[in-house]
Design a protein around this motif. Structure first.
Motif, PDB file in Angstrom:
ATOM      1  N   GLN A  54     -26.980  15.611 -42.282  1.00 44.57           N
ATOM      2  CA  GLN A  54     -27.079  14.909 -41.002  1.00 44.57           C
ATOM      3  C   GLN A  54     -28.461  14.295 -40.806  1.00 44.57           C
ATOM      4  O   GLN A  54     -28.596  13.216 -40.220  1.00 44.57           O
TER       5      GLN A  54
ATOM      6  N   ASP B 258     -22.675   7.702 -34.538  1.00 39.98           N
ATOM      7  CA  ASP B 258     -21.694   8.570 -33.887  1.00 39.98           C
ATOM      8  C   ASP B 258     -20.269   8.151 -34.233  1.00 39.98           C
ATOM      9  O   ASP B 258     -19.395   9.005 -34.441  1.00 39.98           O
TER      10      ASP B 258
ATOM     11  N   ARG C  56     -19.533   9.376 -37.711  1.00 41.54           N
ATOM     12  CA  ARG C  56     -19.291  10.816 -37.730  1.00 41.54           C
ATOM     13  C   ARG C  56     -17.916  11.154 -37.153  1.00 41.54           C
ATOM     14  O   ARG C  56     -17.225  12.039 -37.654  1.00 41.54           O
ATOM     15  N   ARG C  57     -17.526  10.441 -36.091  1.00 43.04           N
ATOM     16  CA  ARG C  57     -16.226  10.719 -35.473  1.00 43.04           C
ATOM     17  C   ARG C  57     -15.062  10.341 -36.379  1.00 43.04           C
ATOM     18  O   ARG C  57     -13.929  10.773 -36.146  1.00 43.04           O
ATOM     19  N   SER C  58     -15.328   9.570 -37.414  1.00 46.37           N
ATOM     20  CA  SER C  58     -14.254   9.192 -38.331  1.00 46.37           C
ATOM     21  C   SER C  58     -13.713  10.405 -39.082  1.00 46.37           C
ATOM     22  O   SER C  58     -12.610  10.360 -39.633  1.00 46.37           O
ATOM     23  N   GLY C  59     -14.498  11.493 -39.109  1.00 53.03           N
ATOM     24  CA  GLY C  59     -14.066  12.696 -39.809  1.00 53.03           C
ATOM     25  C   GLY C  59     -14.255  12.624 -41.308  1.00 53.03           C
ATOM     26  O   GLY C  59     -13.886  13.561 -42.020  1.00 53.03           O
ATOM     27  N   LYS C  60     -14.814  11.546 -41.809  1.00 50.52           N
ATOM     28  CA  LYS C  60     -15.013  11.393 -43.244  1.00 50.52           C
ATOM     29  C   LYS C  60     -16.329  12.034 -43.675  1.00 50.52           C
ATOM     30  O   LYS C  60     -17.252  12.192 -42.871  1.00 50.52           O
TER      31      LYS C  60
ATOM     32  N   ALA D 128     -18.052   7.950 -45.246  1.00 49.63           N
ATOM     33  CA  ALA D 128     -18.189   7.377 -43.905  1.00 49.63           C
ATOM     34  C   ALA D 128     -19.155   6.204 -43.879  1.00 49.63           C
ATOM     35  O   ALA D 128     -19.249   5.512 -42.849  1.00 49.63           O
TER      36      ALA D 128
END
Length: 762
Positions: A286, A320, A323-327, A332
């Motif tokens: 991250q 963000d 990150r929200r893509s879940g990949k 990502a």
């Protein structure tokens, strides 16, 4: 007769192999069949050669039926007599009475015979009569405790060769039950020194491959050992059992493309092995998804070098959304790129959106200050151009870099700021040029799981490689075409064929594809994501929590054999108990089997080691030794200044007493470099080094190197230093004292651990 059949089988396999190799192949299915046949018959020939020595080692005579069964390393059948079994594979159910029958429970067996051979010559026969009445009449007693006592003691007393031998002829009942245990689930085999844990694990691998051949031969069995020296020590066992399709490796070998055999302090390895390192690495990933505090200036060719300012809020929104893509991180990146490119296209549109000729009476157009209208096609073109801008690509790589696991872990260790940000101890900081260690491999594997791998890149590389192979093949065929005979009559003869008539470039390229010729084990070694059919871990008590995470990923089915002894745990990150190691992954679903009989270490030596074991944990019971050597261990003191000379004298004397066997000299790691020259001065052929040659008559090692090995004689030097140089030094001393099969000597510079004082009466 049996060897005649073996020769016939080998000749038939050789003929089949030759026929397979001569097949040119046509369709992809034909080529696949040729490759499969080639692999099959190559393996069979290797198996037939591997069982040449000791092909038949046992015989069972049954009481009521009068049936006679011969037991051997493979099964051989009489094809001319309705496939009557001539030799029964030791793994077959019909062979099991050979290992389990006793006088109290003979299982119908009247007599068990052990046959000793030297290549194709019988050199000895030992009979056990299990019929008590007949045993009394003949005077040949039966034994309830040890099966095949004469054969077993002969094997145990034989000189060591520097390579482990199989125990297929002398497997005992408690070992047999472990070997034939169910494939499913995690089986823990706990056993003290000399109980045959390693041999049992290897024979279990051979048994499982025999019983579940169709599944395990394609999914592969992985055997993990503590170090490369140990793997060379056990390397001949499975081939001698007619199994060659197994992958052997250490933890340092389990990340393809990385050789991780560099040493490091035990305290650092322990930190790397902690379970918290998974969270540290997640945070480190991250941290590489940057959002700067200030706007980023990006100069664009599309604006003739003018800069646009990319605000932190815009970058944070893009991060963000990615990150929200879940990949995973690398996967990502396209989401992040799309968001940033879209934001940049709007900035460009804003910059060029005012018509510069609006106030020019000759320029026409809109009124002064009116925005220039850009439709979606215009914005799409801007985005396309932005994706080719060098500064845009550089900014994207800085804000959200595509990372390899090596880049992530090395970058973390090389930076104080990154270690602090990720919550990692600063003790992990090291030079980026430092070599990889075994403790790094689980971290690299964890990083790979967090980062993800973009298969698109791999596919592009593979396609480029394929095009290069075809181009090379076309060049080879052109050369072949140009090298034809220039005989006019031959050229005019339509029946004369050349290689260019028979083989196209793409098919020639297929033959150069190295991957197509790899065995399943070789493919598994090169594939980090390979799911193994079964995993066997030796010296498993040494594995850290992060190492267990790696192995559990490699074996999603949780079909594992875990072999070790928690009393011998030496690594700081190793297991204090099997529950602490396994419950995080298979809580309450692992089963424990214990080996209680010590076949290697004689009673005289085990009496010394038992005192050390009591100091480790008074509740631990030492394994029961099955034999005595008739030689008491010796303990000698020498002044510190004279210790090297005393060691040299002792090594020469013990090497002579070992005869054709092997002598192990086990030194403290901290004084290894100081004491080795004394041994080499008097025994220049002694093996020393990171991976010593175990076939040498004298081998000088540290305790860590000696784990899992055995020698006829052992000299343990400065046991007090061995204890003091490690927080688990008593465990290390216990390991050192239990490596000998015949003779043990202890040499010290005036001080002994308390656990040895009590035993030797000093």
């Amino acid at each position: 007769m049996l060897y005649g059949h073996l020769d016939t089988l080998r000749e038939e396999a050789s003929e089949q192999l030759q026929r397979a190799l001569l097949q040119s192949g046509g369709t992809p299915a034909d080529r696949s069949h040729r490759d499969s046949a080639t692999a099959l018959y190559t393996d069979r020939i290797a198996q037939y050669s591997a069982v040449e020595n000791g092909l038949c080692f046992g015989r069972l005579d049954f009481e009521e039926s009068g049936e006679v069964r011969y037991i051997g390393r493979i099964g051989i059948f009489d094809e001319d007599n309705d496939y009557e079994p001539l030799l029964i594979d030791w793994r077959a159910p019909a062979s099991r009475p050979f290992y389990l029958a006793t006088a109290a429970a003979p299982e119908g067996v009247r007599r068990r015979r052990h046959i000793r051979t030297e290549r194709r010559t019988v050199t000895g026969v030992d009979d056990e009569v299990l019929d008590l009445a007949e045993a009394h009449h003949t005077g040949r007693g039966a034994h309830d405790g040890v099966a095949g006592e004469a054969a077993l003691l002969s094997a145990l007393n034989a000189s060591r060769t520097g390579r482990m031998k199989d125990i297929v002829e002398t497997i005992q009942a408690e070992q047999d039950r472990v070997i034939r245990g169910d494939l499913n689930g995690v089986l823990v085999v706990q056993g003290g020194p000399g109980t045959g844990k390693t041999a049992v694990a290897l024979h279990r691998a051979a048994y499982l491959l025999y019983t579940h051949r169709q599944m395990l031969s394609s999914r592969v069995v992985l055997i993990v050992g503590p170090n490369p020296t140990f793997l060379r020590y056990i390397g001949q066992v499975l081939p001698s059992l007619a199994e060659t399709g197994v992958l052997l490796g250490t933890m340092g070998d389990l990340f393809p493309g990385v050789v991780a055999h560099t040493d490091e302090p035990a305290t650092i390895a322990e930190i790397k092995g902690r379970a918290e390192m998974a969270e540290v690495l997640a945070t480190a990933v991250q941290d590489r998804q940057r959002v700067p505090d200030e706007a980023v200036a990006i100069r664009l060719d599309i604006l003739d070098g003018a800069a646009v300012m990319l605000d932190p809020e815009v970058i944070a929104d893009a991060r963000d959304r990615a990150r929200r893509s879940g990949k995973l991180h690398n996967l990502a990146r396209p989401v992040f790129d799309t968001e940033i490119i879209h934001a940049l296209s709007l900035l460009v549109a804003d910059t060029i959106g005012i018509d510069p000729y609006a106030d020019d009476p000759l320029g026409g157009g809109d009124a002064p200050g009116d925005p220039q209208i850009l439709d979606e096609a215009d914005l799409a073109e801007i985005r396309r151009e932005l994706r080719g801008e060098a500064e845009v690509l550089g900014a994207l790589d800085w804000l959200w870099p595509i990372l390899t696991p090596q880049q992530l872990v090395a970058g973390l260790f090389a930076s104080t700021a990154r270690l602090l940000s990720a919550g990692a101890p600063l003790a992990l900081q090291r030079s980026a040029r430092s070599g990889w260690t075994p403790a790094d491999v689980p971290l690299l594997d964890e990083a790979a799981e967090l980062l993800g791998e973009d298969d698109t890149i791999r596919e592009i590389i593979a396609e480029r490689q394929r095009k290069r192979q075809i181009a090379y093949a076309e060049g080879a065929l052109e050369i072949a075409f140009g090298s034809r005979s220039i005989d006019v009559e031959d050229e005019d003869d339509p029946e004369l064929l050349s290689v260019t008539d028979l083989l196209e470039a793409d098919r020639l390229a297929d033959r150069q594809d190295e991957a197509s010729g790899l065995t399943p084990a070789e493919r598994a070694a090169a594939d980090r994501k390979w799911a193994f059919g079964h995993v066997i871990v030796d010296e498993a008590q040494e594995l850290s929590p992060m190492a267990w995470r790696l192995l559990m990923r490699r074996c999603p089915s949780r079909s594992m054999t875990v072999v070790g002894d928690v009393a011998q745990t030496g690594d700081l990150g190793g297991a204090a108990s099997w529950a602490s190691a396994l419950d995080p992954y298979v809580p309450g679903r692992w089963r424990l089997r214990e080996l209680t009989v010590n076949y290697r270490t004689p009673t005289e030596i085990m009496a010394v080691a038992a005192g050390v074991l009591a100091g480790i944990d008074p509740d631990l019971e030492p394994p029961r030794s099955v034999r005595a050597a008739g030689v008491d261990p010796w303990v000698r003191g020498a002044a510190p200044a004279r210790l090297p000379d005393a060691l040299a004298e002792a090594a020469v004397a013990e090497a002579a007493l070992a005869g054709d066997g092997r002598l192990g000299v086990i030194l403290p790691a901290s004084s290894f470099a100081d004491l080795v020259p004394a041994v080499l001065k008097v025994l220049p052929d002694a093996a020393v080094g990171d991976e010593p040659e175990l076939a040498a008559k004298v081998v000088v090692l540290t305790v860590k190197q000696a784990k899992g090995l055995e020698f006829d004689g052992v000299i343990v030097v400065d046991p007090n230093q061995i204890v003091e140089e490690s927080p688990r030094g008593a465990n290390d001393l216990y390991v050192a004292l239990t490596r000998a099969t015949q003779r043990l000597g202890v040499l010290h510079p005036g001080t002994l651990p308390d656990s040895l004082h009590a035993v030797v009466g000093m």
